[in-house]
Design a protein around this motif. Structure first.
Motif, short mmCIF file in Angstrom:
data_model
loop_
_atom_site.label_atom_id
_atom_site.label_comp_id
_atom_site.label_asym_id
_atom_site.label_seq_id
_atom_site.Cartn_x
_atom_site.Cartn_y
_atom_site.Cartn_z
N GLY A 1 0.80 -1.20 0.00
CA GLY A 1 0.00 0.00 0.00
C GLY A 1 0.84 1.26 0.00
N TYR A 2 2.04 1.17 -0.56
CA TYR A 2 2.92 2.34 -0.56
C TYR A 2 2.36 3.42 -1.45
CZ TYR A 2 6.09 -1.24 1.16
OH TYR A 2 6.65 -2.26 1.86
N GLY B 1 7.96 18.75 -8.37
CA GLY B 1 8.77 18.34 -9.51
C GLY B 1 8.16 17.23 -10.33
N ASP B 2 7.17 16.51 -9.74
CA ASP B 2 6.59 15.40 -10.49
C ASP B 2 5.82 15.87 -11.72
OD1 ASP B 2 7.60 13.58 -8.74
OD2 ASP B 2 5.84 13.58 -7.44
N SER C 1 6.04 19.30 -12.90
CA SER C 1 6.52 20.53 -13.56
C SER C 1 7.94 20.34 -14.06
CB SER C 1 6.49 21.69 -12.55
OG SER C 1 7.48 21.46 -11.57
N GLU C 2 8.35 21.23 -14.92
CA GLU C 2 9.71 21.18 -15.44
C GLU C 2 10.41 22.49 -15.13
OE1 GLU C 2 9.90 20.08 -19.54
OE2 GLU C 2 9.83 17.98 -18.93
N VAL C 3 11.73 22.40 -15.02
CA VAL C 3 12.51 23.62 -14.85
C VAL C 3 12.57 24.31 -16.20
CG1 VAL C 3 14.69 24.55 -14.05
CG2 VAL C 3 13.89 22.38 -13.17
N LEU D 1 3.38 7.48 -2.93
CA LEU D 1 4.41 8.50 -3.02
C LEU D 1 3.70 9.85 -2.99
CD1 LEU D 1 6.60 6.95 -5.84
CD2 LEU D 1 7.17 7.09 -3.43
N PRO D 2 4.19 10.78 -2.19
CA PRO D 2 3.57 12.10 -2.17
C PRO D 2 3.76 12.77 -3.54
CG PRO D 2 5.68 12.14 -1.02
CD PRO D 2 5.40 10.71 -1.34
N VAL D 3 2.82 13.60 -3.90
CA VAL D 3 2.99 14.32 -5.16
C VAL D 3 3.84 15.56 -4.89
CG1 VAL D 3 1.83 15.50 -7.03
CG2 VAL D 3 0.81 13.46 -6.03
N LEU D 4 5.00 15.58 -5.49
CA LEU D 4 5.90 16.72 -5.29
C LEU D 4 5.78 17.64 -6.48
CD1 LEU D 4 9.04 14.80 -4.01
CD2 LEU D 4 7.24 15.87 -2.67
#
Lengths: 505, 471
Positions: free
Chosen positions: B455-456, B463-464, B466-468, B458-461
């Motif tokens: 049930g892992y 950077g996930d 968007s792009e630089v 991953l938080p949505v960050l």
């Protein structure tokens, strides 16, 4: 015997006589001589074989032409049943991700000492380049204290699952030969790739799917082309099958309009019949490969679209990987890789192009393009590890992550000019690769580089060592796993390689 | 490295040069004997010059041999015999030449040259053999005949109590004997070094002391074994059996502890890592973190008929390794698998160690059959309709290490019935009916096992998604 039978016999006899009349003395002599020559040569070959008969068990071919993909046992019980190799094509910078060098920061902007340049060749660096400090914030992560930079914010959460090789050294500084060396054990064309060796040795657990699947992303195939997943001198059924993540997974997998599955079956049967005749005449094993490939293709028409369809995965799994349904993406490929491994595929090779951070323009700079590449793989590769883990697959699936070489501690100065973006040249001398799962230790690191990350100081490993270790995890002794070709047994690792026991659990 | 002197350099040609007198003299002898027959009479004029060349090359071989002997890398006794026999070959071949050509007119019976030729033949054979012994080591010629071969040299001491053992005799000496003696022992002394007795070890070789007691890192022997295996100075040389990681660590520990030749292990300081390695010696096993998932004792082959029946329903039946009768079975390519197909596994109970029945249509009644497969170490039942009912029949799987019940309706009450299983180290519970609240109770029931509830997320960050961008 009836009169009819007698008649037939007589006719046959007559035909034989008629045939013999065409055989002149010259024909007879010529045929006899080649026959004798062949006999003599055959006995010579047998002689060679006798010399090597000692380890016949090890060199005997595993190729069963009737059923080349049948599941086969490894040499010893392997810890890994399958491999997922995540290749970051173009070579990611170890100095921005894993190989933390605070001393390099102090040298940032200073001229590179002459001693590091003497006798070295670089792909693009000319003259005296400046040193380039690491771009990224490092910290020790997890209980194992692995150094990982904040470019990979998700991966740091699974640091304790990983085993780092910090001093990998290759001898090729151009993409194509370095990729070939990494995957085939030779910088030149013509050798089988690890995946081909694995499916030759193990076959596939799923008779409806290929044993070796290749998935690419990043908009480009790897520089070395398809040879990097080729079968070399192994029978061609063992080459990697490239599947696309956009559109049909395999080109032309659907029947053309007007052809239904029964008609397709009938035509394959007819083609196979012709091929079987050809095989009986010429005895070329490649013909059998062709027959089984037709059979496999027919089965794959059903099974591949199903296996390659990620739309049946629940939304939370898509979210975990960060997939982009319908598009070509590394995340889609990671999810696919897990599905394929679950279905018994032995070797899934991913290539993600776009890591060649030279810094000649924004699109290959460290501060822009490289950071974006990190973002595009970080979530998916972490999700892959966690997803494999929660399904109880990680302990029998070896995951490898790395590029074909590393990047220089110096700022690239193409044509001797100063560049306005941060960038590093190709660096064969030292780079980082990590492995996880598949009987590899958790939370370890092996090998060290000098204070600026230029060369290994301890624990140096080569691509051959990595190949030896992958084969070892699958249950093969890389020194005994051979294929007879051109009169000698060939190995993936040729005459090199050592299993990196330091990271094997 | 010191420069080679001219004589030493010439000495190194000895192994090449010796083949000249062997070949030429034997040819001379052969021609001599053949020429007795009428049809080979015409060989006569060539024999004299052949013998002369043979004799000259024998002399040169002797000289180069004497130079080589000076390097001192060889067993003295054998070398001595080889040397004098070689000189004898040279002398006899000269005498033979003189007698044959009549350069010295002695009134000897005509048979004498023939006797001399036989003697010469014998001498060359023996000298050649001794030379071979010097280069390749004792027993090189015959090792292919005896079944024992090289492997039998691998001595393994059985140590009943490692703490009571003498560190040198029981741990270090066998290691040296297996990996070093062949070049640094009685038959050869490469680099003028012998490692087969205390005195020789302390004496060292031509590059100085072998070890500095108490200082492992400064000891030549340790430096050499940890050197990059591709380096020339790495020991044992490339291609020879290498010291294992454990052996190297123990060697380092022994030197650091004073390199004592008579102290018992318990008298030496030990940290936890060394203790572990030492214990591994005691049981005469290499330390393994977990039990192997394939039994070590051999088993008879599974009945072929039963295997064929399984294959007929689409199961993949593969031995776990080449030559092993233990089997792994999975149903990945089977179209339909119900309890009926599972029943086909029963005749393989003695051989079946890994079973993957995930994603099949089995039900609780399959447990009765699976419970009989007592050799199982890995069992995958994920995504099946199994429930708690009957799970307790798996209690009989005393070897079970890995259990996958992902996506099943199993709850904690079913699972705890397996709590007695001694080797169970991994249980995968993702998407089963085991609740997070149950975990504590489960940990108590399976204190040694890894329980993965999955049930892992991953938080949505930022950077996930968007792009630089270019500044």
């Amino acid at each position: 015997m009836t009169q009819k039978e007698l008649q037939a016999q007589k006719l046959a006899q007559e035909a034989t006589y008629e045939q013999l009349r065409y055989v002149t003395r010259r024909h007879f002599l010529r045929d006899s001589v080649t026959g004798l020559g062949a006999m003599a040569f055959g006995s010579l070959l047998a002689g060679c074989d006798w010399m090597g008969s000692k380890d016949k068990g090890a060199t005997a071919t595993l190729f069963d032409s009737a059923n080349p993909m049948a599941g086969r046992p490894p040499m010893f019980p392997g810890k890994a049943k399958s491999v997922i190799y995540l290749h970051m094509a173009g070579a990611p910078s170890q100095l921005e991700l894993f190989d933390y060098k605070p001393d390099l920061q102090k040298l940032d902007g200073k001229d590179c000492p002459q001693s590091l340049l003497e006798g070295k060749r670089f792909a693009f660096i000319r003259g005296v380049p400046k040193m380039l400090g690491p771009y990224g914030n490092f910290a020790q992560r997890g209980e194992s204290g692995a150094w990982i930079s904040d470019h990979l914010p998700h991966l740091i959460t699974v640091a304790d699952e990983l085993s780092f090789l910090k001093a990998v050294q290759t001898d090729q500084f151009n993409h194509a030969p370095a990729q070939l060396l990494m995957h085939t054990g030779s910088a030149r064309l013509g050798r089988p790739s690890i995946g081909a060796w694995a499916s030759y040795g193990l076959g596939t657990e799923n008779s409806n799917l290929p044993g070796f699947v290749v998935l690419t992303s990043g908009g480009k195939n790897p520089d070395a082309g398809k040879s990097v997943w080729g079968s070399g001198f192994l029978p061609s059924v063992y080459q990697g099958v490239q599947c696309r993540s956009e559109g049909d997974p395999v080109l032309f997998i659907n029947n053309p309009e007007g052809i239904d599955r029964d008609l397709r079956r009938a035509s394959i049967d007819a083609i196979n019949e012709v091929n079987k005749k050809a095989y009986e005449e010429f005895k070329d094993p490649e013909i059998l490969s062709r027959i089984s490939q037709y059979e496999m293709a027919y089965k794959m028409q059903m099974s591949v679209p199903e296996a390659m369809d990620i739309s049946d995965e629940p939304a939370y799994i898509h979210e975990m990987y960060g997939t982009r349904p319908g598009k070509e993406s590394f995340a889609n490929n990671c999810l696919l890789a897990r599905k394929l491994v679950e279905k018994g595929v032995r070797y899934v090779q991913l290539f993600d192009w776009g890591w060649d951070s030279h810094g000649t323009y924004a699109g290959d700079s460290i501060e822009i393009a490289f950071v974006n590449k990190c973002r595009s793989v970080d979530r998916a590769s972490t999700a892959l590890l966690l997803d494999l883990k929660q399904r109880g697959l990680l302990d029998e699936t070896l995951v490898v992550w790395g590029g074909e070489f590393g990047r220089t501690p110096m700022q690239e100065n193409r044509e001797g000019k100063q560049q306005s973006f941060k960038g590093r040249d190709h660096h064969a001398e030292a780079f980082t690769i990590w492995m996880a799962g598949g009987g590899i230790k958790k939370g370890t690191s092996f090998g060290e580089t000098d204070p600026i990350g230029y060369s290994p100081v301890s624990g140096k490993v080569t691509p051959f060592d990595i190949q030896a270790t992958i084969l070892n995890q699958l249950g093969f002794d890389h020194e005994k796993f051979t294929y007879q070709f051109q009169g000698r047994p060939f190995r993936l690792t040729d005459v090199h390689g050592r299993v990196i026991n330091e990271i094997v659990a | 490295m010191a420069l080679l002197s001219v004589t030493e350099f010439l000495g190194r040609f000895h192994p090449v040069l010796v083949h000249l007198p062997i070949g030429i003299l034997l040819l001379g002898v052969l021609m001599h004997w053949l020429s007795r027959r009428e049809q080979f009479r015409q060989l006569h004029p060539a024999i004299g010059i052949t013998l002369l060349m043979g004799a000259l090359s024998a002399v040169f071989s002797c000289i180069s041999g004497l130079f080589l002997a000076g390097s001192g890398e060889y067993d003295i006794d054998v070398l001595d015999r080889h040397k004098w026999l070689g000189i004898a070959v040279a002398v006899i071949s000269i005498v033979y030449y003189l007698l044959y050509t009549g350069k010295v007119s002695l009134k000897t019976p005509a048979i004498v040259p023939y006797i001399i030729s036989l003697l010469l033949f014998l001498l060359i054979t023996i000298t050649g053999h001794l030379g071979g012994t010097l280069t390749h080591g004792e027993g090189y010629l015959s090792q292919g005949f005896s079944a024992s071969g090289d492997d039998s040299k691998d001595v393994k001491k059985i140590i009943p109590d490692v703490q009571a053992a003498v560190a040198y005799n029981d741990i270090i000496q066998p290691m040296l004997q297996n990996k070093c003696y062949s070049c640094h022992g009685t038959s050869k002394q490469k680099g003028k070094l012998r490692l087969d007795t205390k005195e020789f070890i302390l004496k060292g070789g031509e590059e100085g002391k072998t070890l500095v007691a108490g200082k492992g890192d400064e000891s030549e022997i340790y430096k050499r074994v940890i050197l990059d295996p591709l380096e020339k100075k790495h020991m044992p040389p490339k291609g020879k059996p290498q010291l294992t990681e454990a052996e190297i660590t123990l060697l380092h520990w022994w030197i650091n502890a004073g390199a004592s030749f008579d102290q018992q292990v318990k008298a030496l300081p030990q940290d936890s890592k060394i203790k572990l390695l030492l214990e591994a010696l005691q049981s005469n096993h290499i330390a393994v973190p977990s039990k192997p998932d394939v039994p070590e004792e051999p088993v008879a082959a599974a009945p072929q008929e039963a295997v064929n029946k399984l294959k007929a329903v689409g199961a993949t039946v593969i031995p776990v390794a080449t030559g092993s009768n233990y089997l792994s079975v999975n149903f990945i390519s089977s179209p339909v698998v119900t309890d009926k197909e599972i029943k086909l596994l029963e005749p393989l109970a003695a051989q079946l160690v890994w079973l993957k029945a995930g994603g099949t249509s089995i039900s609780d009644s399959a447990f009765a059959v699976i419970g009989k497969l007592t050799k199982l170490t890995r069992l995958g039942l994920e995504h099946t309709a199994i429930t708690d009912k009957g799970l307790s029949s798996l209690q009989s799987l005393s070897k079970l290490q890995y259990l996958n019940i992902v996506g099943t309706s199993i709850t904690i009450s079913g699972l705890v019935s397996l709590k007695g299983l001694p080797d169970l180290h991994s249980i995968y519970l993702y998407q089963s009916k085991v609740l997070p609240a149950d975990l504590q109770a489960l940990r108590a029931a399976f204190p040694k096992a890894m329980l993965d509830t999955g049930g892992y997320t991953l938080p949505v960050l930022e950077g996930d998604t968007s792009e630089v961008k270019k500044k």
